[in-house]
Design a protein around this motif. Structure first.
Motif, PDB file in Angstrom:
ATOM      1  N   UNK B  98       0.829  -1.213   0.000  1.00 39.42           N
ATOM      2  CA  UNK B  98       0.000   0.000   0.000  1.00 39.42           C
ATOM      3  C   UNK B  98       0.858   1.255   0.000  1.00 39.42           C
ATOM      4  N   UNK B  99       1.950   1.196   0.706  1.00 41.20           N
ATOM      5  CA  UNK B  99       2.796   2.377   0.811  1.00 41.20           C
ATOM      6  C   UNK B  99       3.668   2.562  -0.435  1.00 41.20           C
ATOM      7  N   UNK B 100       4.221   1.453  -0.907  1.00 42.75           N
ATOM      8  CA  UNK B 100       5.187   1.549  -2.015  1.00 42.75           C
ATOM      9  C   UNK B 100       4.528   1.436  -3.394  1.00 42.75           C
ATOM     10  N   UNK B 101       3.431   0.711  -3.463  1.00 42.11           N
ATOM     11  CA  UNK B 101       2.822   0.481  -4.775  1.00 42.11           C
ATOM     12  C   UNK B 101       1.303   0.689  -4.742  1.00 42.11           C
ATOM     13  N   UNK B 102       0.837   1.826  -4.234  1.00 35.85           N
ATOM     14  CA  UNK B 102      -0.625   1.987  -4.116  1.00 35.85           C
ATOM     15  C   UNK B 102      -1.344   1.887  -5.467  1.00 35.85           C
ATOM     16  N   UNK B 103      -0.695   2.343  -6.531  1.00 33.75           N
ATOM     17  CA  UNK B 103      -1.377   2.302  -7.827  1.00 33.75           C
ATOM     18  C   UNK B 103      -1.508   0.891  -8.370  1.00 33.75           C
ATOM     19  N   UNK B 104      -0.547   0.053  -8.040  1.00 34.66           N
ATOM     20  CA  UNK B 104      -0.642  -1.352  -8.425  1.00 34.66           C
ATOM     21  C   UNK B 104      -1.871  -1.988  -7.778  1.00 34.66           C
ATOM     22  N   UNK B 105      -2.104  -1.641  -6.512  1.00 41.41           N
ATOM     23  CA  UNK B 105      -3.248  -2.184  -5.780  1.00 41.41           C
ATOM     24  C   UNK B 105      -4.558  -1.613  -6.332  1.00 41.41           C
ATOM     25  N   UNK B 212      -5.211  -7.083  -0.210  1.00 39.14           N
ATOM     26  CA  UNK B 212      -4.331  -6.177  -0.954  1.00 39.14           C
ATOM     27  C   UNK B 212      -3.423  -6.943  -1.924  1.00 39.14           C
ATOM     28  N   UNK B 213      -2.783  -7.984  -1.407  1.00 36.30           N
ATOM     29  CA  UNK B 213      -1.816  -8.727  -2.240  1.00 36.30           C
ATOM     30  C   UNK B 213      -2.517  -9.406  -3.419  1.00 36.30           C
ATOM     31  N   UNK B 214      -3.712  -9.928  -3.164  1.00 35.59           N
ATOM     32  CA  UNK B 214      -4.483 -10.563  -4.231  1.00 35.59           C
ATOM     33  C   UNK B 214      -4.751  -9.560  -5.346  1.00 35.59           C
ATOM     34  N   UNK B 215      -5.261  -8.388  -4.958  1.00 37.98           N
ATOM     35  CA  UNK B 215      -5.620  -7.395  -5.977  1.00 37.98           C
ATOM     36  C   UNK B 215      -4.378  -6.832  -6.668  1.00 37.98           C
ATOM     37  N   UNK B 216      -3.273  -6.723  -5.933  1.00 41.10           N
ATOM     38  CA  UNK B 216      -2.045  -6.212  -6.539  1.00 41.10           C
ATOM     39  C   UNK B 216      -1.576  -7.132  -7.662  1.00 41.10           C
ATOM     40  N   UNK B 217      -1.918  -8.409  -7.550  1.00 44.44           N
ATOM     41  CA  UNK B 217      -1.476  -9.392  -8.543  1.00 44.44           C
ATOM     42  C   UNK B 217      -2.280  -9.311  -9.842  1.00 44.44           C
TER      43      UNK B 217
END
Lengths: 211, 418
Positions: B98-105, B212-217
């Motif tokens: 969330x902090x480093x890659x919010x747009x990926x999420x 979060x991790x699921x959606x980031x993928x």
């Protein structure tokens, strides 16, 4: 004979026996979780009970719960309130300040998250949450009535996630109600709103805004 | 093998760590997944099924099932919630993403919204996760005026509300139905299932809640395809997993490794092995409500199926390593205390039972307990499971019961009179 398990120990007792007596029969040392031995007034024999075929686990006082075949029982230790609730008898006599005393001694009471855990935990079937909410809103006499039959088993202390210590609040309300005349709750509530600043009064409203 | 060769594969790759900077995200490979998804939104659910994407917050539930269930509902006001409440001891992966890659999420959450035709996407973030909410709020603000968000809105049949909200920051607030209660504005009380949120969630609307991790993928799967994602894993497992490694190891930290990487490799290669002079004893897996892993399980491939086959669960991917000399009873007592304090209060057996367990464990750890206390602990482990409306009490019991099974002599050695 009825077979049950108490804190991991098997017990085999005649039908109609209570859990506390069954525990004594099973050779469990009665050094804790025991007090009035069956009168249901001391609140020491707090227990979790699961009956055969029931998914639910219920809280109960072991001295007033008859044994059933296949019953599983775990006694619960006394959970002390997180802090003492200190007040003196001089606090109790003035109905005009009773509500302020409740809020000062039990500030957590207004934080009730309405989970009803205390209601479910109460082995006496009291509406504990309602009592807490009444006390927190200034109806001391109402709260006292709710807690009339409370035996201070402290199960609601263990159950309350906001550490309100409902039974101790209830006891305070009972003491207040017994010691003095309680003023009408709606009047007390409104006065509290005014003195706490939650409600503002425009003292000049009558004179200024007259046509 | 140098550890850096196989870590930070996808989600934590350096090029994706652009923070809350939408231009930087879109100037790289960011946005491509969403654009592709906009072209063929109807194929997204089967794509996730083909990729074998599973819930990476701990449950491992197939993501496509949640999406398909919500998509099948006629209600036009569907909701996607990105669950960033992460509060389990030893888990620190979502805060990083969330902090480093919010747009990926966010991109993944928008793709999920496209897949089920949601009209509202909520980023639900633990306010105690340092820097996470600020990054997400900033990132969400950047999306508001972007044409890509409008394009998603057009594709789902109306404007799409994208918002960031603070979760209550309590452990229980991450439970799926508790998320629904919290997003509705109430205390995060778990609810009985069914109805499942995919059928009736926030405000009664079908709601997909993904970690979060699921959606980031998700955006990476859309970009590279199902076969690519499956190929990332080892031993037949799909994708990568973020592992939060902590405890008595040389290099604790966050490692993104192929799903199915053996536990020993995480600890002894990536983690640099045990602290000097320490012997491996056990691993509490996140978080930490699962069966302990011991020396016998060091070879287990860390994927949902393999860990389950050894009687435990992968959980959030948190691996808390303890060494010989660490009291298992004390660690377990600490964790049970955590669960007792976190119990929401609705179910007295959960609240009072977890306190009682914690109390008895404390007594054992202090050397005051008798055999009867240990019997009482075991009996509670038998009595309590299934007595709550969510899984909190079951998790607390699992860690106690499994530690008793695997380290029984430690418990017995602590009893008064030996």
């Amino acid at each position: 004979m009825v077979n049950l398990t108490i804190d991991g120990r098997p017990a085999s007792v005649p039908e109609g026996t209570t859990i506390v007596l069954a525990a004594a029969t099973a050779g469990i040392a009665l050094t804790t979780n025991v007090g009035c031995m069956g009168q249901g007034v001391c609140g020491a024999c707090r227990a979790l009970v699961r009956r055969t075929g029931e998914p639910e686990v219920r809280t109960a006082l072991a001295c007033e719960t008859p044994v059933e075949d296949g019953m599983q029982v775990s006694f619960l230790d006394r959970v002390a309130p997180r802090r003492p609730h200190a007040y003196s008898e001089t606090d109790l006599v003035d109905g005009w300040t009773a509500y302020e005393r409740v809020l000062a001694v039990f500030p957590e009471a207004v934080r009730c998250r309405h989970c009803s855990g205390c209601d479910r935990a109460c082995p006496k079937g009291l509406e504990v949450q309602k009592g807490v909410n009444l006390a927190a809103s200034g109806d001391i006499a109402g709260a006292a009535a709710v807690f009339d039959l409370c035996v201070m088993c402290n199960l609601c202390v263990a159950a309350c996630p906001e550490h309100i210590a409902p039974n101790h609040l209830g006891l305070f309300a009972r003491r207040l109600a017994a010691a003095g005349t309680q003023r009408p709750a709606d009047l007390i509530r409104r006065l509290h709103e005014i003195t706490s600043g939650a409600m503002t009064i425009d003292a000049d409203a009558c004179t200024d805004k007259q046509p | 093998m140098a550890p850096e060769m196989t870590t930070n594969l996808v989600l934590t790759a350096p090029e994706h760590r652009v923070g809350a900077d939408l231009d930087a995200w879109l100037s790289g490979s960011g946005g491509l997944g969403l654009r592709l998804a906009l072209e063929t939104p109807s194929g997204l659910i089967s794509l996730m099924e083909a990729a074998g994407l599973r819930g990476l917050g701990g449950a491992g539930f197939p993501t496509f099932r949640k999406w398909a269930a919500a998509a099948a509902e006629p209600d036009p006001e569907k909701v996607v919630v990105c669950n960033g409440n992460e509060d389990e001891p030893g888990t620190f992966k979502d805060v990083f993403l969330l902090r480093e890659t919010p747009h990926q999420v966010i991109e993944g959450a928008l793709i999920a919204g496209l897949a089920i035709r949601a009209r509202r996407v909520v980023l639900y973030v633990n306010p105690h996760a340092r820097g996470a909410f600020d990054a997400v709020a900033k990132a969400v603000a950047q999306w508001q005026e972007h044409p890509l968000l409008a394009a998603v809105g057009a594709a789902v049949g109306g404007p799409l509300r994208l918002e960031a909200m603070r979760s209550p920051g309590l452990y229980i607030g991450g439970e799926e139905t508790a998320v629904v209660s919290a997003v509705e504005g109430g205390f995060p009380f778990p609810r009985r299932k069914p109805p499942f949120p995919a059928a009736s969630g926030v405000g009664g609307h079908p709601t997909v809640i993904n970690n979060v991790e699921t959606l980031a993928t998700v955006s990476h799967i859309v970009r590279h395809g199902a076969a690519w994602y499956r190929g990332l894993g080892r031993n037949g497992a799909a994708g990568t997993k973020l592992f939060s490694l902590s405890g008595d190891v040389q290099r604790p930290g966050l490692y993104e490794l192929p799903m199915g990487t053996p536990l020993s490799e995480l600890i002894f290669v990536h983690g640099g092995g045990m602290l000097l002079g320490k012997e491996f004893k056990a691993v509490f897996t996140g978080g930490p409500s699962n069966t302990l892993l011991t020396r016998d399980e060091l070879d287990v491939p860390m994927d949902f199926e393999s860990v389950r086959a050894r009687g435990s669960r992968l959980g959030t991917g948190a691996m808390i390593v303890v060494s010989e000399g660490t009291s298992i009873v004390r660690k377990v007592a600490e964790y049970v205390n955590f669960f007792a304090a976190g119990s929401c209060g609705q179910c007295p057996p959960c609240k009072t039972g977890s306190y009682q367990l914690a109390h008895l464990l404390q007594r054992i750890d202090t050397g005051l307990a008798t055999r009867a206390d240990l019997d009482a602990v075991e009996h509670l482990c038998d009595l309590l499971p299934g007595s709550g409306r969510c899984g909190l009490i079951d998790g607390a019991v699992t860690v106690v019961a499994s530690s008793l099974q695997r380290f029984r002599s430690e418990y017995e050695g602590q009893l008064a009179g030996g």
